[in-house]
Scaffold this active site. Structure first.
Site, PDB file in Angstrom:
ATOM      1  N   LYS A 107       2.653  -7.483  11.885  1.00 25.92           N
ATOM      2  CA  LYS A 107       1.931  -7.737  10.632  1.00 25.92           C
ATOM      3  C   LYS A 107       2.167  -9.174  10.159  1.00 25.92           C
ATOM      4  O   LYS A 107       3.295  -9.647  10.102  1.00 25.92           O
ATOM      5  CB  LYS A 107       2.432  -6.753   9.571  1.00 25.92           C
ATOM      6  CG  LYS A 107       1.613  -6.762   8.314  1.00 25.92           C
ATOM      7  CD  LYS A 107       1.435  -5.367   7.809  1.00 25.92           C
ATOM      8  CE  LYS A 107       0.991  -5.349   6.382  1.00 25.92           C
ATOM      9  NZ  LYS A 107       0.653  -4.011   5.928  1.00 25.92           N
ATOM     10  N   ARG A 144       0.842  -1.200   0.000  1.00 23.86           N
ATOM     11  CA  ARG A 144       0.000   0.000   0.000  1.00 23.86           C
ATOM     12  C   ARG A 144       0.872   1.242   0.000  1.00 23.86           C
ATOM     13  O   ARG A 144       1.998   1.227   0.453  1.00 23.86           O
ATOM     14  CB  ARG A 144      -0.905   0.018   1.240  1.00 23.86           C
ATOM     15  CG  ARG A 144      -2.023  -0.999   1.186  1.00 23.86           C
ATOM     16  CD  ARG A 144      -2.938  -0.855   2.399  1.00 23.86           C
ATOM     17  NE  ARG A 144      -3.691   0.381   2.357  1.00 23.86           N
ATOM     18  CZ  ARG A 144      -3.866   1.194   3.397  1.00 23.86           C
ATOM     19  NH1 ARG A 144      -3.341   0.911   4.557  1.00 23.86           N
ATOM     20  NH2 ARG A 144      -4.566   2.307   3.279  1.00 23.86           N
ATOM     21  N   ARG A 184      -2.639   5.595  12.676  1.00 24.16           N
ATOM     22  CA  ARG A 184      -1.588   5.384  13.679  1.00 24.16           C
ATOM     23  C   ARG A 184      -2.163   5.572  15.068  1.00 24.16           C
ATOM     24  O   ARG A 184      -3.043   6.409  15.260  1.00 24.16           O
ATOM     25  CB  ARG A 184      -0.454   6.391  13.486  1.00 24.16           C
ATOM     26  CG  ARG A 184       0.170   6.180  12.128  1.00 24.16           C
ATOM     27  CD  ARG A 184       1.303   7.105  11.854  1.00 24.16           C
ATOM     28  NE  ARG A 184       1.530   7.074  10.418  1.00 24.16           N
ATOM     29  CZ  ARG A 184       2.134   8.001   9.720  1.00 24.16           C
ATOM     30  NH1 ARG A 184       2.596   9.071  10.327  1.00 24.16           N
ATOM     31  NH2 ARG A 184       2.281   7.873   8.424  1.00 24.16           N
TER      32      ARG A 184
HETATM   33  C1  BTN Z   1       0.370  -3.812   2.265  1.00 26.68           C
HETATM   34  O1  BTN Z   1       1.195  -2.929   2.032  1.00 26.68           O
HETATM   35  O2  BTN Z   1       0.015  -4.071   3.422  1.00 26.68           O
HETATM   36  C2  BTN Z   1      -0.234  -4.605   1.149  1.00 26.68           C
HETATM   37  C3  BTN Z   1       0.680  -5.686   0.660  1.00 26.68           C
HETATM   38  C4  BTN Z   1       0.067  -6.575  -0.403  1.00 26.68           C
HETATM   39  C5  BTN Z   1       1.029  -7.604  -0.920  1.00 26.68           C
HETATM   40  C6  BTN Z   1       0.399  -8.574  -1.867  1.00 26.68           C
HETATM   41  S1  BTN Z   1       1.454  -9.935  -2.245  1.00 26.68           S
HETATM   42  C7  BTN Z   1       0.382 -10.451  -3.507  1.00 26.68           C
HETATM   43  C8  BTN Z   1      -0.086  -9.194  -4.216  1.00 26.68           C
HETATM   44  N1  BTN Z   1       0.862  -8.798  -5.242  1.00 26.68           N
HETATM   45  C9  BTN Z   1       1.434  -7.630  -4.972  1.00 26.68           C
HETATM   46  O3  BTN Z   1       2.286  -7.073  -5.686  1.00 26.68           O
HETATM   47  N2  BTN Z   1       0.974  -7.138  -3.810  1.00 26.68           N
HETATM   48  C10 BTN Z   1      -0.022  -8.018  -3.222  1.00 26.68           C
END
Ligand code: BTN
Length: 319
Positions: free
Chosen positions: A181, A116, A314
């Site tokens: 996380k 994100r 936050r």
């Molecule tokens: C975050 O930042 O919390 C979201 C992360 C999401 C990661 C997943 S892995 C599978 C899919 N492909 C990506 O490039 N991102 C999501």
């Protein structure tokens, strides 16, 4: 390379000659591929004179057949990659090229995993799950409301089914275990959300990862929590089943049907928080979520709702 990995994944010794014969290449070509596996995928391969080559530890790779063996209910077509830039990016590409949805893109490793707010998602080889489910949405915006929160609930239930304790959610879609996380969720869209579009539900679960210096936030993994390695094919099947169930409910009743359940899973209910969007910061107390999945905050004695992918929440020091 996937073929060579499939030969080596049992963790036993294989002679260079046998590997070459199985792959139809010379022994020196095998040697090159082995070096590539070590440098690119960070695998350790033991080389013993007279015995051949052996992976330091057996590998359980993602396999469509194994996933199907665990599956119950509808099975989506699945595309499995050894390496891809991002399973979300690949899902969006396939949808634009006309691949019929729903379908699933999985990878053993992502070279440009997306998180994100433009962050990178660290994606080491064969340790975690990089899962993108592509759906066609032609019912307008309502079908997208609260969708990412519903995905969070489905992931939470799946982790619980594997024995992970103390799992909870943080708005909008972080899945945490005691503040660390364990899963990130990223939804991306292609097309016109007011008409016909495709949405990619991107899910990254820390599964068997035990050490990683690159991740720049507090994290844990399923293996750390339950103390045993997790079968990722089984995880894909259960996650897909859980998603099927929750997505059908969401399509039928909308996010309002999940509101209470989601608030019960929310780790930051009643906490003092700051909602941050770029350089703007709003301080408030978390009341819950609204019927569209927006965050309800009490700000200066008034209830206000907030939504948007670029927002981050936050805890305030005084909470
Ligand atoms: C975050 O930042 O919390 C979201 C992360 C999401 C990661 C997943 S892995 C599978 C899919 N492909 C990506 O490039 N991102 C999501």
């Amino acid at each position: 390379m996937l073929k060579l990995l499939n030969l080596l994944k049992d963790g036993r010794f294989h002679s260079g000659e046998a590997l070459g014969a199985a792959l139809g290449v010379s022994r020196s070509a095998v040697w090159k591929q082995l070096q590539h596996l070590e440098s690119e995928l960070n695998l350790t391969i033991h080389k013993v004179r007279g015995r051949g080559y052996q992976l330091a530890a057996p590998l359980a790779l993602l396999e469509a057949q194994a996933i199907a063996g665990f599956a119950v209910g509808e099975q989506w077509p699945v595309f499995i990659h050894e390496t891809i830039d991002s399973t979300n990016a690949e899902g969006l590409r396939l949808a634009s090229e006309g691949q019929a949805a729903p379908f699933l893109v999985l990878a053993e490793r992502q070279s440009a995993g997306r998180g994100r707010r433009g962050r990178q998602w660290v994606s080491p080889f064969a340790e975690n799950l990089y899962y993108s489910l592509v759906l066609r949405v032609d019912g307008g915006m309502r079908q997208l409301e609260g969708l990412s929160l519903v995905v969070g609930l489905a992931v939470m239930r799946t982790l619980q089914a594997f024995g992970v304790k103390d799992v909870g959610l943080k708005w909008p879609n972080d899945v945490l275990v005691r503040g660390q996380k364990i899963t990130g969720i990223l939804l991306e869209l292609v097309g016109d959300p007011a008409d016909v579009c495709h949405v990619v539900l991107g899910i990254g679960i820390n599964v068997n990862m035990q050490v990683n210096e690159q991740v720049d936030q507090q994290w844990t993994s399923m293996r750390r929590e339950v103390g045993a390695a997790i079968d990722r094919n089984h995880l894909v099947a259960l996650l897909s089943q859980q998603l099927q169930h929750e997505l059908a409910r969401h399509r039928r009743y909308g996010f309002a049907a999940f509101q209470e359940e989601w608030e019960q899973a929310h780790l930051w209910q009643g906490r003092n928080v700051s909602l941050v969007a770029g350089s703007t910061r709003i301080d408030g107390v978390v009341l819950g979520v609204d019927g569209q999945g927006g965050l309800r905050l009490e700000v200066d004695g008034m209830e206000k709702s907030f939504s948007g992918g670029e927002l981050s929440l936050r805890l305030r020091d005084d909470s």
